[in-house]
Enzyme design. Structure first.
Site, PDB file in Angstrom:
ATOM      1  N   GLN A 329       0.800  -1.222   0.000  1.00 61.78           N
ATOM      2  CA  GLN A 329       0.000   0.000   0.000  1.00 61.78           C
ATOM      3  C   GLN A 329       0.836   1.278   0.000  1.00 61.78           C
ATOM      4  OE1 GLN A 329      -2.690  -1.717   3.262  1.00 61.78           O
ATOM      5  NE2 GLN A 329      -4.100  -0.455   2.095  1.00 61.78           N
ATOM      6  N   HIS A 349      -2.712  -4.783 -12.134  1.00 57.35           N
ATOM      7  CA  HIS A 349      -2.405  -4.428 -13.528  1.00 57.35           C
ATOM      8  C   HIS A 349      -3.484  -4.896 -14.496  1.00 57.35           C
ATOM      9  CE1 HIS A 349       2.145  -3.950 -12.502  1.00 57.35           C
ATOM     10  NE2 HIS A 349       1.445  -2.866 -12.232  1.00 57.35           N
ATOM     11  N   ARG A 386       3.583  -0.153  13.065  1.00 57.36           N
ATOM     12  CA  ARG A 386       3.268  -1.449  12.467  1.00 57.36           C
ATOM     13  C   ARG A 386       3.409  -1.322  10.954  1.00 57.36           C
ATOM     14  NH1 ARG A 386      -2.359  -4.095  10.942  1.00 57.36           N
ATOM     15  NH2 ARG A 386      -1.402  -5.938  10.033  1.00 57.36           N
ATOM     16  N   HIS A 431       1.090  -9.263   4.591  1.00 57.67           N
ATOM     17  CA  HIS A 431      -0.039  -8.346   4.405  1.00 57.67           C
ATOM     18  C   HIS A 431      -0.442  -8.421   2.927  1.00 57.67           C
ATOM     19  CE1 HIS A 431      -2.172  -4.749   6.403  1.00 57.67           C
ATOM     20  NE2 HIS A 431      -2.763  -4.940   5.239  1.00 57.67           N
ATOM     21  N   ASN A 476      -1.919 -10.713   8.290  1.00 58.11           N
ATOM     22  CA  ASN A 476      -2.902  -9.655   8.436  1.00 58.11           C
ATOM     23  C   ASN A 476      -4.225 -10.141   7.862  1.00 58.11           C
ATOM     24  OD1 ASN A 476      -3.766  -6.745   8.809  1.00 58.11           O
ATOM     25  ND2 ASN A 476      -4.227  -7.050   6.641  1.00 58.11           N
ATOM     26  N   GLU A 477      -5.242 -10.124   8.688  1.00 60.29           N
ATOM     27  CA  GLU A 477      -6.610 -10.373   8.247  1.00 60.29           C
ATOM     28  C   GLU A 477      -6.766 -11.579   7.327  1.00 60.29           C
ATOM     29  OE1 GLU A 477      -8.288  -6.786   6.674  1.00 60.29           O
ATOM     30  OE2 GLU A 477      -8.030  -5.700   8.546  1.00 60.29           O
ATOM     31  N   ASN A 618      -8.129  -5.910  14.116  1.00 64.62           N
ATOM     32  CA  ASN A 618      -8.437  -4.782  13.226  1.00 64.62           C
ATOM     33  C   ASN A 618      -9.947  -4.597  13.247  1.00 64.62           C
ATOM     34  OD1 ASN A 618      -5.764  -4.894  12.551  1.00 64.62           O
ATOM     35  ND2 ASN A 618      -6.081  -5.505  10.426  1.00 64.62           N
ATOM     36  N   TYR A 620     -13.252  -1.676  12.481  1.00 64.56           N
ATOM     37  CA  TYR A 620     -13.585  -0.371  11.927  1.00 64.56           C
ATOM     38  C   TYR A 620     -15.028   0.042  12.118  1.00 64.56           C
ATOM     39  CZ  TYR A 620      -9.157  -0.401   9.293  1.00 64.56           C
ATOM     40  OH  TYR A 620      -7.835  -0.407   8.934  1.00 64.56           O
ATOM     41  N   GLU A 684      -5.421  -2.161  13.902  1.00 68.62           N
ATOM     42  CA  GLU A 684      -5.930  -1.189  12.919  1.00 68.62           C
ATOM     43  C   GLU A 684      -7.271  -0.656  13.385  1.00 68.62           C
ATOM     44  OE1 GLU A 684      -6.305  -2.315   8.784  1.00 68.62           O
ATOM     45  OE2 GLU A 684      -4.399  -3.419   8.882  1.00 68.62           O
TER      46      GLU A 684
HETATM   47  C1  BGC Z   1      -6.362  -3.775   5.882  1.00 66.29           C
HETATM   48  C2  BGC Z   1      -5.713  -2.537   5.328  1.00 66.29           C
HETATM   49  C3  BGC Z   1      -6.763  -1.671   4.684  1.00 66.29           C
HETATM   50  C4  BGC Z   1      -7.730  -1.229   5.760  1.00 66.29           C
HETATM   51  C5  BGC Z   1      -8.833  -0.332   5.272  1.00 66.29           C
HETATM   52  C6  BGC Z   1      -7.652  -3.505   6.570  1.00 66.29           C
HETATM   53  O1  BGC Z   1      -8.556  -4.448   6.121  1.00 66.29           O
HETATM   54  O2  BGC Z   1      -5.465  -4.495   6.685  1.00 66.29           O
HETATM   55  O3  BGC Z   1      -4.720  -2.944   4.439  1.00 66.29           O
HETATM   56  O4  BGC Z   1      -6.234  -0.605   4.001  1.00 66.29           O
HETATM   57  O5  BGC Z   1      -8.329  -2.351   6.335  1.00 66.29           O
HETATM   58  O6  BGC Z   1      -9.675  -1.017   4.409  1.00 66.29           O
END
Ligand code: BGC
Length: 793
Positions: A329, A349, A386, A431, A476-477, A618, A620, A684
């Site tokens: 990223q 791509h 991280r 990741h 990661n995830e 993580n 959100y 995250e």
């Molecule tokens: C991921 C990140 C991503 C973020 C926002 C997470 O799922 O680890 O790479 O950018 O969420 O979507």
């Protein structure tokens, strides 16, 4: 907070969950769910070092004093509050025609009331000294020592104490133009030498009262202005026009007054002051005696600034505050210095895969700009960073035989710079950027043959960086890798194997994780100082209604997302019962002779169980979950729920991300309850936007509100609910390549201009706010007004 507490949920052994499927528009394609090295130890020596920017770089001495300045009348306001007397500037500014815009300093910046907020600014700016002035008519309302105003003493004392507590040197100006009006009226101000002893008295009060704390003094500010503008041309208070003599006479008095005060200070007060306040305050300042000076430690009696130190929020003082990124990223340099291609290079791509047709070829160009990024981390005062290593950069063909020393040098430099600056590196091994060769040759995570290759890669990392890096994450995830990469094909490698892809990939990943965990502890964590875990993603699944059915559906959803990976690692080595039953029964109904959800052998369960040193989370957002009848083979169909959002929830730049701060507290409590309260590091948390115009790009109040809401709820989970959260990591330090969304969704606290080849980084206001959170070890009590956004709680 919503009124219902986590304890009210009806879990009944079944667990909540789905959450993630709406992430990244999975709903678009699933209509039924629409509803709802032991390399050289001297490596660093041979590597290019970051350019020095320390004290010696500029040539200035390391103790050079950097500060900012103000003056009482210009900022304090409160012009007749708490006993303050009038000054010549109060009078002058109140006379019509004297001030260009007809204003005055009656309120000014209101710093008399907002000094704590100002202190936060000084702390944030990390000034070494703060120059400010005392108001003579605030301290001595009629200009003479007999009129001492204790409230003014308390005001300045608090400021001085706060400065000292924060290591900021107070540099005090005694006279910054605001002469007590009485002394102008009675003596003619600086035209009359009779005011010299009065100025001396005033100075003496200041030295006696503040002199043990304050070691840097200025008698007069700009006597030229006082004399010429005040007494010659009359363009400033007191507005006297005595052309040809006024300025010279005033200057003459001022110079003599300055000299008197200078001598008095050195003769009487610049000695050892430890005895001074006790000995002298009483004889000279009778009114102060009663109210303030009786205490041997003056500050104890005065109103104290509310604490913002480690203990204020209730979080432990060693709480880890950090920011996160991921290699693909941010790095760019996609085929530079020997890097091999990854599945994300290939996927991005291919036309049509990324919303805005972009890719990570350059991204934030952190491969070249890592030193600049380091400055950002230092500025933000993060305790940990991280980031992920790129497997195909380190091992271009995916195997240990292909080790790329330039990649080693790159990461080594970053790690060294982090450590030199006291920032803990927290490294993610995987990741999402699998070497393309391993996808092509083995089918990636669908094939367990890549487990030993992942182990080899991890071993290279532990050998190469392990003596410097003590915090590791294997994956990661894995939910995203499995579901989005191998089930619905919305992320690299873009494979669509509905009903089996996700389960198979997850199965491989869990085993690979366990192997690496054991290898680390058996071979590399010899001094036991290291920690390694996995990072799981899940949003909170909230029952849509209060019915038992919805509670059960939400719990099922939670188990299918977070429990899928957490249950094997943090509970008993195996998938949650609800997954085994549900997928097993549905497979049977599909006439399959075995479940689409693979099974672990007893040995494998034993190997996977307990492979954690902390819980990487993580999170959100939150979804509302209700039960739904679903048909067909597929991970989402298996869950049997419909997910939705409350229309009242604030939205973001991502379709799946709504702002629901209380979800943070609930998911933390769920983890506590399910897995016996493991130490959690939130690896995250953050919010996206799609802003393209100024000032929206930089003035990201919604992000500040998001962080404040989510972090407050995390603190409640820790302090009130006793959840064992030990760290928090914001996603992300800067805007970056947001996978299939390209550069359209931005999560950064720094803006990156992706149209500029230099990829300049510019701070957004959220970066300042987050630094304040780190400094305060919690939500800062005093924040600049612009940060006072709508409370998200
Ligand atoms: C991921 C990140 C991503 C973020 C926002 C997470 O799922 O680890 O790479 O950018 O969420 O979507």
């Amino acid at each position: 907070m919503a009124s219902r507490s986590i304890g009210d949920n009806v879990f009944k052994g079944m667990s909540l969950c789905l959450t993630e499927y709406s992430k990244r528009n999975t709903m678009d394609v699933i209509p039924s769910l629409l509803l709802s090295v032991a390399l050289c130890s001297t490596l660093t020596v041979c590597l290019p070092q970051p350019r020095g920017e320390g004290p010696s770089a500029s040539g200035l001495p390391s103790d050079f004093l950097w500060g900012v300045a103000t003056a009482a009348y210009q900022i304090e306001g409160a012009w007749k509050e708490d006993g303050k007397g009038p000054s010549i500037w109060d009078e002058y500014s109140h006379q019509p025609g004297n001030i260009d815009d007809g204003s005055n300093g009656d309120v000014a910046c209101d710093s008399y009331h907002k000094w704590q907020e100002d202190m936060e600014i000084l702390k944030l700016m990390r000034v070494k000294h703060y120059r400010f002035s005392l108001s003579w008519p605030r301290l001595l309302p009629d200009g003479t020592k007999g009129s001492l105003n204790t409230k003014a003493v308390a005001y300045y004392m608090n400021i001085i104490k706060a400065l000292k507590d924060n290591g900021i040197i107070p540099l005090i100006t005694l006279y910054h133009w605001d002469l007590p009006k009485t002394l102008q009226d009675k003596y003619g101000g600086w035209l009359n030498e009779s005011i010299i002893p009065l100025f001396k008295d005033y100075a003496e009060v200041c030295f006696k009262t503040f002199g043990d704390q304050v070691k840097h003094w200025l008698t007069f500010n700009e006597p030229w202005c006082v004399s010429v503008l005040g007494y010659e041309v009359g363009q400033m208070a007191p507005g006297i026009k005595l052309a040809g003599t006024g300025a010279y006479r005033a200057a003459h008095t001022i110079l003599k007054a300055h000299a008197e005060v200078y001598h008095m200070y050195h003769e009487k007060y610049n000695t050892d002051k430890s005895e001074y306040i006790k000995r002298n305050t009483m004889d000279v300042i009778p009114s102060l005696l009663l109210s303030v000076a009786l205490c041997s430690t003056l500050t104890v009696c005065l109103p104290q600034p509310r604490g913002e130190g480690p203990s204020a929020s209730g979080l432990p003082s060693d709480f880890l505050w950090g920011v996160a990124t991921a290699a693909y990223q941010i790095e760019g340099a996609w085929k530079e210095d020997g890097k091999g291609p990854s599945i994300w290079d290939e996927y991005s791509h291919k036309p049509g895969n990324i919303d805005d047709g972009s890719n990570g070829d350059v991204a934030c160009d952190s491969y070249h700009k890592w030193q600049e990024d380091m400055e950002i981390l230092k500025l933000m005062r993060v305790k940990h960073y991280r980031f992920s290593l790129s497997w195909p950069r380190l091992l271009p063909d995916g195997t240990k035989g292909s080790l790329n020393t330039k990649a080693v040098a790159y990461y080594m430099n970053i790690i060294k710079a982090l450590k030199d600056n006291g920032i803990i590196p927290l490294i993610t091994l995987y990741h999402w950027d699998l070497p393309k060769t391993l996808q092509d040759k083995y089918g990636g995570w669908l094939n367990e043959s890549i487990i030993p290759l992942f182990k080899d890669y991890a071993e290279v990392c532990f050998k190469t960086f392990g003596d410097q890096v003590k915090h590791w994450l294997t994956f990661n995830e894995p939910w995203c890798v499995s579901v989005l990469g191998y089930e619905v094909g919305q992320m690299a490698p873009g494979i669509k194997l509905a009903g089996t892809g996700a389960y198979r990939a997850a199965h491989t990943i869990l085993k690979a994780h366990a192997e690496v965990y054991h290898m680390y502890h058996e071979k590399y964590n010899t001094d036991k100082s290291g920690k390694i875990s996995i990072t799981l993603n899940s949003d909170w699944s909230e029952p849509k209604t209060k019915t038992a059915e919805d509670a059960e559906a939400a719990e099922r959803s939670q188990q299918f997302s977070l429990g899928w990976f957490a249950h094997p690692v943090y509970a008993n080595g195996d998938y949650p019962d609800v997954m085994k039953w549900t997928v097993g029964n549905r497979s049977k109904a599909e006439n399959l002779n075995q479940s689409r959800l693979p099974e672990f052998t007893d040995d494998e369960k034993a190997r996977i169980k307990g492979t954690f040193d902390f819980f990487g989370l993580n999170t959100y957002s939150t979804n509302l979950i209700t039960g739904a009848k679903t048909t067909g083979a597929g991970y989402f169909q298996d869950i049997g729920v419909a997910s939705s959002k409350d229309p009242k929830w604030k939205t973001s730049g991502s379709s799946w991300l709504t702002v629901v701060p209380w979800g943070m507290r609930r998911i933390l409590n769920w983890i506590k309850q399910q897995y016996s309260n493991p130490p959690v590091i939130i690896t995250e948390n953050g919010i996206s936007d799609r802003n393209t115009t100024i000032p929206g790009i930089y003035r990201d109040y919604w992000r500040i509100g998001y962080y404040r809401g989510y972090i407050s709820n995390m603190i409640d989970a820790v302090v009130k609910d006793k959840c064992n959260v030990i760290g928090y990591t914001a996603w992300s330090v800067m805007d970056n390549f947001e996978w299939s969304r390209g550069y359209s969704e931005k999560f950064g606290m720094y803006h990156v201009n992706f149209s500029d080849p230099q990829r300049p980084r510019t701070p957004k206001e959220s970066s300042v706010y987050y630094s304040m959170i780190i400094k305060a070890n919690g939500i800062p009590k005093y924040t600049p007004r612009s940060f006072h956004v709508v409370d998200e709680n």
